[in-house]
Design a protein around this motif. Structure first.
Motif, PDB file in Angstrom:
ATOM      1  N   HIS A  62       3.237   2.671   2.349  1.00 55.90           N
ATOM      2  CA  HIS A  62       4.402   1.989   2.919  1.00 55.90           C
ATOM      3  C   HIS A  62       4.154   1.590   4.370  1.00 55.90           C
ATOM      4  O   HIS A  62       5.078   1.307   5.108  1.00 55.90           O
ATOM      5  CB  HIS A  62       5.639   2.885   2.816  1.00 55.90           C
ATOM      6  CG  HIS A  62       6.014   3.183   1.399  1.00 55.90           C
ATOM      7  ND1 HIS A  62       6.575   2.243   0.552  1.00 55.90           N
ATOM      8  CD2 HIS A  62       5.885   4.324   0.669  1.00 55.90           C
ATOM      9  CE1 HIS A  62       6.798   2.802  -0.639  1.00 55.90           C
ATOM     10  NE2 HIS A  62       6.388   4.055  -0.591  1.00 55.90           N
ATOM     11  N   ASP A  63       2.874   1.591   4.756  1.00 59.62           N
ATOM     12  CA  ASP A  63       2.514   1.134   6.098  1.00 59.62           C
ATOM     13  C   ASP A  63       1.207   0.358   5.988  1.00 59.62           C
ATOM     14  O   ASP A  63       0.806  -0.027   4.894  1.00 59.62           O
ATOM     15  CB  ASP A  63       2.382   2.320   7.073  1.00 59.62           C
ATOM     16  CG  ASP A  63       1.485   3.416   6.526  1.00 59.62           C
ATOM     17  OD1 ASP A  63       0.525   3.084   5.805  1.00 59.62           O
ATOM     18  OD2 ASP A  63       1.732   4.598   6.813  1.00 59.62           O
ATOM     19  N   LEU A  64       0.548   0.141   7.119  1.00 63.23           N
ATOM     20  CA  LEU A  64      -0.666  -0.666   7.119  1.00 63.23           C
ATOM     21  C   LEU A  64      -1.918   0.133   6.783  1.00 63.23           C
ATOM     22  O   LEU A  64      -3.003  -0.427   6.725  1.00 63.23           O
ATOM     23  CB  LEU A  64      -0.845  -1.341   8.498  1.00 63.23           C
ATOM     24  CG  LEU A  64       0.252  -2.352   8.856  1.00 63.23           C
ATOM     25  CD1 LEU A  64      -0.011  -2.923  10.240  1.00 63.23           C
ATOM     26  CD2 LEU A  64       0.341  -3.454   7.814  1.00 63.23           C
ATOM     27  N   GLN A  65      -1.776   1.444   6.540  1.00 58.47           N
ATOM     28  CA  GLN A  65      -2.924   2.241   6.154  1.00 58.47           C
ATOM     29  C   GLN A  65      -3.136   2.138   4.655  1.00 58.47           C
ATOM     30  O   GLN A  65      -2.197   2.175   3.868  1.00 58.47           O
ATOM     31  CB  GLN A  65      -2.731   3.711   6.548  1.00 58.47           C
ATOM     32  CG  GLN A  65      -2.799   3.947   8.047  1.00 58.47           C
ATOM     33  CD  GLN A  65      -2.908   5.427   8.366  1.00 58.47           C
ATOM     34  OE1 GLN A  65      -2.677   6.278   7.511  1.00 58.47           O
ATOM     35  NE2 GLN A  65      -3.254   5.716   9.603  1.00 58.47           N
ATOM     36  N   SER A  66      -4.399   2.030   4.251  1.00 58.01           N
ATOM     37  CA  SER A  66      -4.703   1.880   2.839  1.00 58.01           C
ATOM     38  C   SER A  66      -4.602   3.219   2.117  1.00 58.01           C
ATOM     39  O   SER A  66      -4.921   4.266   2.665  1.00 58.01           O
ATOM     40  CB  SER A  66      -6.121   1.311   2.669  1.00 58.01           C
ATOM     41  OG  SER A  66      -7.053   2.115   3.359  1.00 58.01           O
ATOM     42  N   CYS A  67      -4.140   3.174   0.867  1.00 54.36           N
ATOM     43  CA  CYS A  67      -4.044   4.378   0.047  1.00 54.36           C
ATOM     44  C   CYS A  67      -5.211   4.486  -0.928  1.00 54.36           C
ATOM     45  O   CYS A  67      -5.587   5.568  -1.348  1.00 54.36           O
ATOM     46  CB  CYS A  67      -2.741   4.380  -0.754  1.00 54.36           C
ATOM     47  SG  CYS A  67      -1.289   4.756   0.238  1.00 54.36           S
ATOM     48  N   THR A  68      -5.763   3.353  -1.333  1.00 58.21           N
ATOM     49  CA  THR A  68      -6.817   3.340  -2.336  1.00 58.21           C
ATOM     50  C   THR A  68      -8.176   3.359  -1.657  1.00 58.21           C
ATOM     51  O   THR A  68      -8.647   2.343  -1.167  1.00 58.21           O
ATOM     52  CB  THR A  68      -6.703   2.094  -3.240  1.00 58.21           C
ATOM     53  OG1 THR A  68      -5.401   2.030  -3.797  1.00 58.21           O
ATOM     54  CG2 THR A  68      -7.721   2.147  -4.363  1.00 58.21           C
ATOM     55  N   GLN A  69      -8.804   4.550  -1.618  1.00 57.21           N
ATOM     56  CA  GLN A  69     -10.160   4.664  -1.100  1.00 57.21           C
ATOM     57  C   GLN A  69     -11.149   4.864  -2.240  1.00 57.21           C
ATOM     58  O   GLN A  69     -12.218   4.260  -2.256  1.00 57.21           O
ATOM     59  CB  GLN A  69     -10.250   5.820  -0.111  1.00 57.21           C
ATOM     60  CG  GLN A  69      -9.417   5.608   1.140  1.00 57.21           C
ATOM     61  CD  GLN A  69      -9.496   6.794   2.069  1.00 57.21           C
ATOM     62  OE1 GLN A  69     -10.556   7.373   2.255  1.00 57.21           O
ATOM     63  NE2 GLN A  69      -8.363   7.173   2.646  1.00 57.21           N
ATOM     64  N   HIS A  70     -10.769   5.716  -3.184  1.00 55.11           N
ATOM     65  CA  HIS A  70     -11.565   5.872  -4.388  1.00 55.11           C
ATOM     66  C   HIS A  70     -10.988   4.969  -5.475  1.00 55.11           C
ATOM     67  O   HIS A  70      -9.835   4.558  -5.425  1.00 55.11           O
ATOM     68  CB  HIS A  70     -11.562   7.329  -4.852  1.00 55.11           C
ATOM     69  CG  HIS A  70     -12.309   8.242  -3.929  1.00 55.11           C
ATOM     70  ND1 HIS A  70     -13.674   8.282  -3.861  1.00 55.11           N
ATOM     71  CD2 HIS A  70     -11.865   9.140  -3.014  1.00 55.11           C
ATOM     72  CE1 HIS A  70     -14.062   9.162  -2.961  1.00 55.11           C
ATOM     73  NE2 HIS A  70     -12.973   9.699  -2.420  1.00 55.11           N
ATOM     74  N   ILE A  71     -11.786   4.683  -6.457  1.00 53.92           N
ATOM     75  CA  ILE A  71     -11.352   3.823  -7.557  1.00 53.92           C
ATOM     76  C   ILE A  71     -10.507   4.655  -8.525  1.00 53.92           C
ATOM     77  O   ILE A  71     -10.913   5.747  -8.938  1.00 53.92           O
ATOM     78  CB  ILE A  71     -12.575   3.215  -8.264  1.00 53.92           C
ATOM     79  CG1 ILE A  71     -13.295   2.270  -7.295  1.00 53.92           C
ATOM     80  CG2 ILE A  71     -12.161   2.484  -9.542  1.00 53.92           C
ATOM     81  CD1 ILE A  71     -14.649   1.803  -7.764  1.00 53.92           C
ATOM     82  N   ASN A  72      -9.329   4.153  -8.860  1.00 52.53           N
ATOM     83  CA  ASN A  72      -8.400   4.861  -9.747  1.00 52.53           C
ATOM     84  C   ASN A  72      -8.212   4.091 -11.044  1.00 52.53           C
ATOM     85  O   ASN A  72      -8.187   2.853 -11.051  1.00 52.53           O
ATOM     86  CB  ASN A  72      -7.045   5.034  -9.055  1.00 52.53           C
ATOM     87  CG  ASN A  72      -7.139   5.838  -7.777  1.00 52.53           C
ATOM     88  OD1 ASN A  72      -7.677   6.935  -7.768  1.00 52.53           O
ATOM     89  ND2 ASN A  72      -6.624   5.291  -6.683  1.00 52.53           N
ATOM     90  N   HIS A  73      -8.069   4.840 -12.142  1.00 53.38           N
ATOM     91  CA  HIS A  73      -7.820   4.244 -13.455  1.00 53.38           C
ATOM     92  C   HIS A  73      -6.438   4.644 -13.954  1.00 53.38           C
ATOM     93  O   HIS A  73      -6.078   5.820 -13.901  1.00 53.38           O
ATOM     94  CB  HIS A  73      -8.867   4.697 -14.475  1.00 53.38           C
ATOM     95  CG  HIS A  73     -10.276   4.412 -14.069  1.00 53.38           C
ATOM     96  ND1 HIS A  73     -11.079   5.358 -13.479  1.00 53.38           N
ATOM     97  CD2 HIS A  73     -11.016   3.284 -14.158  1.00 53.38           C
ATOM     98  CE1 HIS A  73     -12.264   4.835 -13.230  1.00 53.38           C
ATOM     99  NE2 HIS A  73     -12.257   3.579 -13.624  1.00 53.38           N
TER     100      HIS A  73
END
Length: 264
Positions: A62-73
């Protein structure tokens, strides 16, 4: 290329770039409908996936920081299908990650894509925030990298998806969508890519994915898969690697000019 040689090349490529904590999709089935989801940080990839599968499977930022660092399925059943086919949505990290370099992002995506020679992608979703007033900077770099990863031959299996329509007036959103179609997305549309809108609901997510389901031809291979597996290139020699290197050089040149200006 003979399958045995191709498999040998793939193993050699993966062994040279893979790390212990890298994510690969080991439990895929031959009839899985596999759809990677890509786009800049904050565009709504995780939100799209959660609405599509009907539950929270990936964290939403909900901000400018990314949540997806690893690949998720995220896996769900194909609605109305009695054969047990699954839809697998793959949340891929962006090339503007808060904590990881673009080089590391490219390596992780390359490992995932090259991990299985026989795994076919049904299509690829690229998300764009329609509330952005201009498609420039990191958004443009993400898009350029996306095109180099896919390659022209795979663009007929790409859906260009606009998000966050509730954050703009209808007229403004439609004008921006037209600008995207007439400029940044024009060549991809000419190559067969389709355009869709995501309105933040389960039904809307499936309206988008049905465009891929209606396309009976799977992606033979993305460009970077061909380069790594068939041609035996290292990541830095791929189209995406060359694009990233050029972008980093541009940043370094700008920084050098700024420093020289301060000295003057």
């Amino acid at each position: 290329m003979p399958k045995r040689t191709k498999t040998k090349n793939r193993k050699k490529t993966i062994d040279s770039i893979k790390r212990v904590d890298d994510v690969v999709f080991k439990d895929w089935r031959p009839n899985d409908i596999i759809i990677p989801v890509m786009g800049p940080t904050g565009v709504g990839k995780s939100t799209f996936i959660n609405f599509a599968v009907g539950k929270d499977t990936t964290p939403v930022g909900h901000d400018l920081q990314s949540c997806t660092q690893h690949i998720n399925h995220a896996i769900c059943a194909l609605p109305g299908d009695s054969s047990g086919r699954r839809v697998v949505l793959v949340d891929l990290p962006s090339f503007d990650d808060t904590f990881l370099s673009d080089t590391e992002i490219l390596r992780r995506i390359a490992v995932w894509l090259a991990s299985s020679d026989d795994m076919k992608l049904a299509g690829v979703l690229y998300l764009h925030d329609i509330s952005e007033s201009r498609a420039f900077g990191t958004s443009r770099r993400n898009f350029d990298m996306f095109r180099r990863l896919c390659g022209e031959n795979a663009e007929r299996n790409v859906i260009l998806v606009t998000t966050k329509w509730n954050d703009v007036g209808a007229g403004v959103g439609e004008r921006r969508e037209k600008q995207l179609k007439d400029s940044f997305w024009k060549e991809m549309i000419e190559n067969g890519s389709q355009v869709a809108r995501f309105h933040g609901s389960h039904n809307s997510a499936w309206d988008v994915m049905r465009l891929i389901l209606a396309n009976n031809s799977a992606v033979a291979a993305l460009r970077i898969q061909e380069e790594l597996v068939d041609l035996g290139k290292v990541i830095s020699e791929t189209d995406a690697g060359n694009t990233l290197r050029a972008a980093l050089k541009d940043v370094a040149d700008i920084h050098r000019r700024v420093v020289e200006g301060l000295k003057g």
